[in-house]
Scaffold this active site. Structure first.
Site, PDB file in Angstrom:
ATOM      1  N   ASN A   1      61.171  56.047   9.460  1.00  0.00           N
ATOM      2  CA  ASN A   1      60.755  54.717   9.006  1.00  0.00           C
ATOM      3  C   ASN A   1      60.991  53.713  10.153  1.00  0.00           C
ATOM      4  OD1 ASN A   1      61.097  52.041   7.905  1.00  0.00           O
ATOM      5  ND2 ASN A   1      61.185  52.957   5.872  1.00  0.00           N
TER       6      ASN A   1
ATOM      7  N   ASP B   1      69.838  56.682   3.609  1.00  0.00           N
ATOM      8  CA  ASP B   1      69.027  56.791   2.400  1.00  0.00           C
ATOM      9  C   ASP B   1      69.226  55.497   1.640  1.00  0.00           C
ATOM     10  OD1 ASP B   1      67.208  58.753   1.047  1.00  0.00           O
ATOM     11  OD2 ASP B   1      68.453  58.129  -0.644  1.00  0.00           O
TER      12      ASP B   1
ATOM     13  N   GLY C   1      58.670  47.653   3.537  1.00  0.00           N
ATOM     14  CA  GLY C   1      58.915  48.097   2.162  1.00  0.00           C
ATOM     15  C   GLY C   1      58.786  46.964   1.152  1.00  0.00           C
TER      16      GLY C   1
ATOM     17  N   ASP D   1      60.481  44.257   0.951  1.00  0.00           N
ATOM     18  CA  ASP D   1      61.039  42.975   1.414  1.00  0.00           C
ATOM     19  C   ASP D   1      60.286  41.737   0.904  1.00  0.00           C
ATOM     20  OD1 ASP D   1      63.243  44.004   2.704  1.00  0.00           O
ATOM     21  OD2 ASP D   1      62.314  44.035   4.688  1.00  0.00           O
TER      22      ASP D   1
HETATM   23  P1  ITT Z   1      63.658  58.149   6.314  1.00  0.00           P
HETATM   24  O1  ITT Z   1      64.046  59.064   5.162  1.00  0.00           O
HETATM   25  O2  ITT Z   1      62.861  58.863   7.352  1.00  0.00           O
HETATM   26  O3  ITT Z   1      64.837  57.407   6.866  1.00  0.00           O
HETATM   27  P2  ITT Z   1      62.138  56.723   4.285  1.00  0.00           P
HETATM   28  O4  ITT Z   1      61.352  55.459   4.274  1.00  0.00           O
HETATM   29  O5  ITT Z   1      61.456  57.960   3.774  1.00  0.00           O
HETATM   30  O6  ITT Z   1      62.680  56.995   5.780  1.00  0.00           O
HETATM   31  P3  ITT Z   1      64.064  56.630   2.100  1.00  0.00           P
HETATM   32  O7  ITT Z   1      63.761  57.961   1.494  1.00  0.00           O
HETATM   33  O8  ITT Z   1      65.507  56.231   2.264  1.00  0.00           O
HETATM   34  O9  ITT Z   1      63.497  56.468   3.553  1.00  0.00           O
HETATM   35  O10 ITT Z   1      63.264  55.552   1.269  1.00  0.00           O
HETATM   36  C1  ITT Z   1      63.686  54.251   1.231  1.00  0.00           C
HETATM   37  C2  ITT Z   1      62.577  53.372   0.693  1.00  0.00           C
HETATM   38  O11 ITT Z   1      63.206  52.271   0.007  1.00  0.00           O
HETATM   39  C3  ITT Z   1      61.778  52.765   1.832  1.00  0.00           C
HETATM   40  O12 ITT Z   1      60.674  53.568   2.161  1.00  0.00           O
HETATM   41  C4  ITT Z   1      61.405  51.407   1.249  1.00  0.00           C
HETATM   42  O13 ITT Z   1      60.277  51.540   0.421  1.00  0.00           O
HETATM   43  C5  ITT Z   1      62.620  51.066   0.390  1.00  0.00           C
HETATM   44  N1  ITT Z   1      63.604  50.292   1.191  1.00  0.00           N
HETATM   45  C6  ITT Z   1      64.800  50.723   1.685  1.00  0.00           C
HETATM   46  N2  ITT Z   1      65.390  49.758   2.410  1.00  0.00           N
HETATM   47  C7  ITT Z   1      64.550  48.707   2.395  1.00  0.00           C
HETATM   48  C8  ITT Z   1      64.591  47.432   2.981  1.00  0.00           C
HETATM   49  O14 ITT Z   1      65.579  47.055   3.791  1.00  0.00           O
HETATM   50  N3  ITT Z   1      63.579  46.611   2.753  1.00  0.00           N
HETATM   51  C9  ITT Z   1      62.552  46.974   1.966  1.00  0.00           C
HETATM   52  N4  ITT Z   1      62.418  48.169   1.394  1.00  0.00           N
HETATM   53  C10 ITT Z   1      63.413  49.041   1.604  1.00  0.00           C
END
Ligand code: ITT
Length: 193
Positions: A12, A72, A152, A154
């Site tokens: 991400n 995560d 995401g 935000d």
């Molecule tokens: P990695 O596993 O590769 O790190 P990912 O995006 O797949 O990336 P997650 O499974 O942890 O990661 O999913 C977290 C989701 O939650 C992310 O894709 C966003 O949609 C949301 N999210 C997490 N932190 C956020 C933030 O700071 N701001 C906005 N949305 C967030």
């Protein structure tokens, strides 16, 4: 001095930028998954943020032989029983669709029924040391996206103390108060030489 490498194991881009900006003063050379193309993804089948962060960090550390940091995280909305929670990424295919789905699910809920929190679990994994930290930030889900910063959810996460959404904050401002910023600060302290 020979600086060791730390793998920032996320695909991400938004998270990666926040990692880099919060950890810049640590004595590591940062590597990312861009430097290790073609690695198989981990199975994220834990039942908590913490378990999934550990699964990711252990997976990539064992594949690369590097100390590894994984995150995560997700958004927990009280009116939806904590959803999307650990399924925040899988809620829909794109950021825009995830936001639209959440706004649809919350239709009909009033101002005072839209409380939510972001949760971030980080795991630093190396053969010598495993560190796990977690942090949250409280806010509420507004009815229309505002701002284009961050990633995401935000633009729909309203942070009352600043009277803005996370989509309206600079990276620096977000890192000072966000779930990830606070978890990174704890990790930073634990990793100080
Ligand atoms: P990695 O596993 O590769 O790190 P990912 O995006 O797949 O990336 P997650 O499974 O942890 O990661 O999913 C977290 C989701 O939650 C992310 O894709 C966003 O949609 C949301 N999210 C997490 N932190 C956020 C933030 O700071 N701001 C906005 N949305 C967030």
């Amino acid at each position: 001095m020979n600086r060791s490498r730390l793998l920032l194991a996320t695909s991400n881009k938004g998270k990666l930028e926040e990692f880099r900006s919060a950890l810049v003063s640590l004595p590591f050379d940062f590597a990312s998954l861009q430097d290790f193309r073609g690695l198989p993804p981990p199975s994220e089948d834990g039942t908590t943020f913490r378990e999934n962060a550990r699964l990711k960090a252990q997976h990539y550390s064992q594949l690369t032989g590097l100390p590894t940091l994984a995150d995560d995280s997700g958004l927990c909305v009280d009116a939806l029983g904590g959803a999307p929670g650990i399924y925040s990424k899988r809620y829909a295919a794109t950021d825009a669709e995830r936001i639209q789905r959440l706004l649809r699910e919350l239709k009909g809920f009033g101002e005072h029924e839209r409380s939510a929190r972001f949760v971030c679990a980080l795991c630093f994994f190396s053969p010598e040391q495993i560190l796990e930290v977690e942090a949250t930030v409280e806010g509420k889900i507004i009815k229309e996206p505002r701002g284009t910063s961050g990633f995401g959810y935000d633009p729909i996460f309203w942070y009352p103390p600043l009277g803005r959404t996370f989509g309206e904050l600079s990276r620096k401002e977000k890192n000072l108060i966000s779930h990830r910023g606070k978890a990174l600060a704890k990790l930073h302290e634990a990793l100080q030489p």
